[in-house]
Write an enzyme that holds these catalytic residues in place. Structure first.
Site, short mmCIF file in Angstrom:
data_model
loop_
_atom_site.label_atom_id
_atom_site.label_comp_id
_atom_site.label_asym_id
_atom_site.label_seq_id
_atom_site.Cartn_x
_atom_site.Cartn_y
_atom_site.Cartn_z
N SER A 7 -7.57 -48.36 2.51
CA SER A 7 -6.64 -49.23 1.80
C SER A 7 -6.71 -48.97 0.29
O SER A 7 -6.63 -47.83 -0.14
CB SER A 7 -6.92 -50.69 2.15
OG SER A 7 -5.86 -51.52 1.74
N ASP B 70 -2.10 -50.37 7.01
CA ASP B 70 -3.32 -50.50 6.21
C ASP B 70 -4.60 -50.12 6.97
O ASP B 70 -4.86 -50.62 8.07
CB ASP B 70 -3.42 -51.96 5.76
CG ASP B 70 -4.40 -52.16 4.63
OD1 ASP B 70 -5.60 -51.95 4.86
OD2 ASP B 70 -3.96 -52.53 3.53
#
Length: 285
Positions: A80, A192
């Site tokens: 991320s 993500d």
């Protein structure tokens, strides 16, 4: 009035053409190749930078403190927001350059808000920023061994990208569900990396790390970081994921937490070195 109505409908039609993720077939697609562990005569150090939205600016402070102590990891793994700093660091940017980038960056350099589509942020700005900053180099062409974690949307399974387009892989890893558009790679949608692994320590191990330094900047904390040799948990400001207003404080928090951890890091590297010299850790052929 009719002309205005037609113009509005045309705008909606054009916008509708961009409401689905598109595949970047003109670029080398990120892919998960077989991982070949890095071997060296001395201990191989890895830095794992975890998910946490804008609190990821703390990763810059971590690297500042490590460099000041003469510790330079050979392997970098990111998930991320951690993948953004990890990619730039793996691409050869030192702590000074990373801090200059962080302080100079504006929200719209990374966040391209859109009124249409599956999320309010498209993500192309982030992809472009990374590729431009790295001279359009692919993951395997970066200065350090680098891997980025993303999540296959349909299965929630972790994917480790270690080849191909760096910016697109990092964009996929950073695509917060319901905020960013999912990213289409080789016919699959990715979101993500933090959904499947906030602090992917095992990835660094598989890449050949003898010593893993892992950084957790998430709000609630992640137990994954406990699998590292050294766990760093900066006391970052509690900002929203896309709020860059506290980046200076976040950098300072990362630096302070790492300075405190330096003695333990040195001790762990020394212990790994002793084991390797004694033949109890794999060394370079």
């Amino acid at each position: 009035m009719l002309n205005k109505t037609l113009s509005f409908l045309l705008a909606l039609a054009l916008a509708g053409c961009t409401t689905a993720p598109r595949e970047y077939t003109e670029l080398a697609q990120p892919r998960a190749a077989a991982i070949a562990p890095l071997r060296a005569a001395g201990p191989v150090v890895a830095l794992v930078l975890g998910a946490g939205g804008s609190r990821g600016f703390a990763h810059v402070g971590v690297i500042k403190a490590l460099e000041a102590a003469g510790i330079r990891p050979e392997i970098v793994v990111g998930s991320s927001s951690g993948s953004v700093v990890a990619a730039l660091y793996a691409g050869g940017n030192n702590a000074q350059a990373l801090e200059a980038m962080a302080l100079g960056i504006e929200d719209n350099d990374l966040i391209d808000v859109t009124l249409f589509g599956p999320g309010r942020v498209q993500g192309e700005a982030l992809q472009y920023y990374l590729n431009n900053a790295l001279g359009n180099r692919s993951i395997e062409a970066l200065d350090r061994a680098f891997a980025v974690v993303a999540t296959e949307r349909a299965t929630n399974r972790m994917t480790v990208f270690n080849r191909g387009n760096t910016g697109l892989a990092v964009r996929a890893s950073s695509s917060i569900p319901n905020v960013f558009w999912p990213v289409l790679i080789d016919g699959r949608e990715y979101i993500d990396g933090g959904v499947s692994s906030r602090v992917p320590v095992p990835v660094a191990r598989s890449m050949g790390a003898d010593v893993v330094i892992a950084v957790d900047v998430s709000w609630r904390g992640s137990s994954e970081v406990d699998a590292a040799d050294i766990a760093i948990r900066p006391a970052t400001p509690r900002t929203r994921s896309l709020d860059f207003s506290a980046k200076i404080e976040a950098i300072a928090a990362g630096e302070a937490a790492t300075v405190e951890a330096i003695p333990a890091i040195r001790a762990r590297i020394a212990a790994a070195d002793a084991l390797k010299r004694a033949g109890k850790l794999a060394a370079a052929p």
